[in-house]
Design an enzyme around this catalytic site. Sequence first.
Site, PDB file in Angstrom:
ATOM      1  N   ALA A   8       0.802  -1.226   0.000  1.00 30.04           N
ATOM      2  CA  ALA A   8       0.000   0.000   0.000  1.00 30.04           C
ATOM      3  C   ALA A   8       0.834   1.275   0.000  1.00 30.04           C
ATOM      4  CB  ALA A   8      -0.927   0.001   1.218  1.00 30.04           C
ATOM      5  N   ARG A  13      10.014   7.927  -2.833  1.00 31.09           N
ATOM      6  CA  ARG A  13      11.385   8.009  -3.326  1.00 31.09           C
ATOM      7  C   ARG A  13      11.545   7.525  -4.768  1.00 31.09           C
ATOM      8  NH1 ARG A  13      13.544   4.914   1.959  1.00 31.09           N
ATOM      9  NH2 ARG A  13      11.325   4.356   1.997  1.00 31.09           N
ATOM     10  N   GLY A  76       1.748   3.356   8.126  1.00 34.05           N
ATOM     11  CA  GLY A  76       2.862   2.520   8.540  1.00 34.05           C
ATOM     12  C   GLY A  76       2.600   1.037   8.335  1.00 34.05           C
ATOM     13  N   THR A  77       3.681   0.271   8.413  1.00 34.35           N
ATOM     14  CA  THR A  77       3.585  -1.159   8.097  1.00 34.35           C
ATOM     15  C   THR A  77       2.761  -1.928   9.135  1.00 34.35           C
ATOM     16  OG1 THR A  77       5.777  -1.363   9.114  1.00 34.35           O
ATOM     17  CG2 THR A  77       5.695  -1.319   6.716  1.00 34.35           C
ATOM     18  N   ASP A 103       7.896  -4.667  -1.926  1.00 26.47           N
ATOM     19  CA  ASP A 103       9.048  -3.999  -2.529  1.00 26.47           C
ATOM     20  C   ASP A 103      10.358  -4.723  -2.235  1.00 26.47           C
ATOM     21  OD1 ASP A 103       9.450  -3.290   0.114  1.00 26.47           O
ATOM     22  OD2 ASP A 103       9.754  -1.150  -0.281  1.00 26.47           O
ATOM     23  N   TYR A 392      -2.160  -4.744 -48.578  1.00 26.41           N
ATOM     24  CA  TYR A 392      -3.149  -3.857 -47.955  1.00 26.41           C
ATOM     25  C   TYR A 392      -3.665  -2.864 -48.977  1.00 26.41           C
ATOM     26  CZ  TYR A 392      -4.966  -0.754 -44.265  1.00 26.41           C
ATOM     27  OH  TYR A 392      -5.769   0.003 -43.455  1.00 26.41           O
ATOM     28  N   ALA A 428      12.424  -8.944 -63.312  1.00 33.18           N
ATOM     29  CA  ALA A 428      12.689  -7.862 -62.354  1.00 33.18           C
ATOM     30  C   ALA A 428      11.741  -6.699 -62.612  1.00 33.18           C
ATOM     31  CB  ALA A 428      14.136  -7.413 -62.473  1.00 33.18           C
TER      32      ALA A 428
HETATM   33  C1  UD1 Z   1      10.859  -1.438   6.020  1.00 25.73           C
HETATM   34  C2  UD1 Z   1      11.085  -1.889   7.487  1.00 25.73           C
HETATM   35  C3  UD1 Z   1      12.606  -1.939   7.773  1.00 25.73           C
HETATM   36  C4  UD1 Z   1      13.265  -2.884   6.792  1.00 25.73           C
HETATM   37  C5  UD1 Z   1      12.938  -2.545   5.319  1.00 25.73           C
HETATM   38  C6  UD1 Z   1      13.384  -3.669   4.404  1.00 25.73           C
HETATM   39  C7  UD1 Z   1       9.178  -1.039   8.885  1.00 25.73           C
HETATM   40  C8  UD1 Z   1       8.700   0.022   9.797  1.00 25.73           C
HETATM   41  N1  UD1 Z   1      10.442  -0.912   8.394  1.00 25.73           N
HETATM   42  O1  UD1 Z   1      11.381  -0.121   5.882  1.00 25.73           O
HETATM   43  O2  UD1 Z   1      12.830  -2.385   9.099  1.00 25.73           O
HETATM   44  O3  UD1 Z   1      14.674  -2.867   6.964  1.00 25.73           O
HETATM   45  O4  UD1 Z   1      11.499  -2.379   5.131  1.00 25.73           O
HETATM   46  O5  UD1 Z   1      13.231  -3.374   3.030  1.00 25.73           O
HETATM   47  O6  UD1 Z   1       8.440  -1.994   8.596  1.00 25.73           O
HETATM   48  N2  UD1 Z   1       3.508  -0.261   3.275  1.00 25.73           N
HETATM   49  C9  UD1 Z   1       2.137  -0.326   3.381  1.00 25.73           C
HETATM   50  N3  UD1 Z   1       1.483   0.601   4.150  1.00 25.73           N
HETATM   51  C10 UD1 Z   1       2.127   1.583   4.845  1.00 25.73           C
HETATM   52  C11 UD1 Z   1       3.544   1.638   4.740  1.00 25.73           C
HETATM   53  C12 UD1 Z   1       4.211   0.706   3.953  1.00 25.73           C
HETATM   54  O7  UD1 Z   1       1.497  -1.198   2.791  1.00 25.73           O
HETATM   55  O8  UD1 Z   1       1.460   2.355   5.488  1.00 25.73           O
HETATM   56  C13 UD1 Z   1       4.209  -1.251   2.433  1.00 25.73           C
HETATM   57  C14 UD1 Z   1       4.963  -0.632   1.269  1.00 25.73           C
HETATM   58  O9  UD1 Z   1       4.175  -0.638   0.090  1.00 25.73           O
HETATM   59  C15 UD1 Z   1       6.168  -1.557   1.112  1.00 25.73           C
HETATM   60  C16 UD1 Z   1       6.376  -2.113   2.517  1.00 25.73           C
HETATM   61  O10 UD1 Z   1       5.174  -1.898   3.234  1.00 25.73           O
HETATM   62  O11 UD1 Z   1       5.896  -2.621   0.229  1.00 25.73           O
HETATM   63  C17 UD1 Z   1       7.563  -1.467   3.255  1.00 25.73           C
HETATM   64  O12 UD1 Z   1       7.337  -0.072   3.401  1.00 25.73           O
HETATM   65  P1  UD1 Z   1       8.497   1.038   3.235  1.00 25.73           P
HETATM   66  O13 UD1 Z   1       7.913   2.356   3.519  1.00 25.73           O
HETATM   67  O14 UD1 Z   1       9.182   0.842   1.934  1.00 25.73           O
HETATM   68  O15 UD1 Z   1       9.459   0.622   4.451  1.00 25.73           O
HETATM   69  P2  UD1 Z   1      11.042   0.842   4.598  1.00 25.73           P
HETATM   70  O16 UD1 Z   1      11.327   2.227   5.015  1.00 25.73           O
HETATM   71  O17 UD1 Z   1      11.702   0.324   3.365  1.00 25.73           O
HETATM   72 CA    CA Z   2      11.046  -0.470   1.407  1.00 26.67          CA
END
Ligand code: UD1
Ligand code: CA
Length: 462
Positions: A8, A13, A76-77, A103, A392, A428
């Site tokens: 999500a 970046r 956040g994750t 990712d 054609y 030809a």
């Molecule tokens: C994250 C990890 C970090 C790890 C790194 C590895 C956390 C807080 N940090 O950091 O410890 O070393 O990945 O690559 O988990 N996403 C959502 N919803 C959100 C935020 C993110 O679905 O609200 C998804 C993103 O699409 C992505 C993944 O979660 O696929 C990771 O998110 P990203 O923001 O890239 O985390 P990093 O800063 O890379």
């Molecule tokens: Ca990432």
Amino acid sequence: MNIVILAAGQGKRMQSALPKVLHPIAGKPMALHVLDTARKLSPKNLVMVVGTGADAVRAACAADDLRFAEQAQQLGTGHAVMQAMSLLASAENNSATLVLYADVPLIAAASTGDVAVLTVEMDDPTGYGRIVREGAAANDGRNGARDGNGAGAIVRIVEQKDASPEEKRIREINTGIVVFPTAFLAENLPKLSNQNAQGEYYLTDLIALAVQAGIPVVSAQPADAAETMGVNSKTQLADVERAYQLRQARALTESGVTLADPARIDVRGSLRCGRDVRIDINAVFEGKVELCDGVSIGPNCVLSNCRVAAGAQIKAYSHIDGASVGKGNLVGPYARLRPGADLGEDVHIGNFVEVKASSIDDQSKANHLAYIGDAEVGKRVNIGAGTITCNYDGVNKHRTVIGDDAFIGSDSQLVAPVTVGRGATLGAGTTLTKDAPADKLTVSRAKQLTIDAWRRPEKKPK
Ligand code: UD1
Ligand code: CA
């Protein structure tokens, strides 16, 4: 097991309008690479959390075995995993949930544990969450989870933006691959706080919560660090692409293919090779390509969804798409075979010859500058330089049929629909608008004449 794929995030970046997880590696969106891996583990519930560009991500990933959870705001994750909880089928007490990040596309199928984190040591860990372990001296073995390498037990994960200078020096990082008991997730996700540098609910904070609850946290390291490369920027996307391509090149050379340079081949799909196949530099393969025994591919060729039969040679700068190249054919340099080109054995297609939706039977040749479209060409036919099938009329496409052993003189135009009989010869420059009978010479050019009385104009002296 349950698998939750986080897809999500915004991917700021990447600086792109395309949702991050749809950026391709080897021609396939990252999210699909991760899905392929997830399926290898035959999960009971497979859930993808979507948010940024949700419609596009859903459309690209939709499948019967996959359900989507929507994360309206990217908080956040940890918050992302929370959105998936209701889809994890009653969170059976002893089930485990594996979290994958969309990712981190090259990840291979990993195994599970209690709370298990896949970690890796990186020379440059910038940007990743760092694995904080108990100091070797301070370790009282509370978690009983010392790793094979003798490091202290994992205490917590600290994100780059929250890390102290000392913590930033830690080179062991979180790959993002984590397994939790599902019940632990259900209980602890609501406890996450967003009091951190990014104001996000970090999934990674669950590690410290597990440690506090006395749940063993174990870690494992992947065999190949490339598996855990995360993609946050175009630079990292390019790095992962190269790692992936190099891995495919290794697999090809291991299986007996000769590559002029493993760093200069791109396989964006699947490439099947027989024995003694040679591939020169800068070849690009797309979709499903099969190269049979003894095939050689010259430099700078692009091959998409095609089959090249045994012993054929594809010379430099040729482009083959949706075509079938026959045994022992010589193709190129600078040939273009388009969809529906079907070549028999020992066919020669030379420079600047384009073939589309046409069959060309054994031992026929078109060696220079020709267009063969919507045609059926027999055996042992010679197609002279500059020949064009005029297929054609501005509205409809028409077929040209050329019988066995016909000889088409240079610079002829075959205005379809038209048939050239077996053994017929076209002089030809013929513009053929009616069928040419078998075994006869047909010519349509104006008679040559010489004008005796003609004199070249001369400049008058001033
Ligand atoms: C994250 C990890 C970090 C790890 C790194 C590895 C956390 C807080 N940090 O950091 O410890 O070393 O990945 O690559 O988990 N996403 C959502 N919803 C959100 C935020 C993110 O679905 O609200 C998804 C993103 O699409 C992505 C993944 O979660 O696929 C990771 O998110 P990203 O923001 O890239 O985390 P990093 O800063 O890379
Ligand atoms: Ca990432």
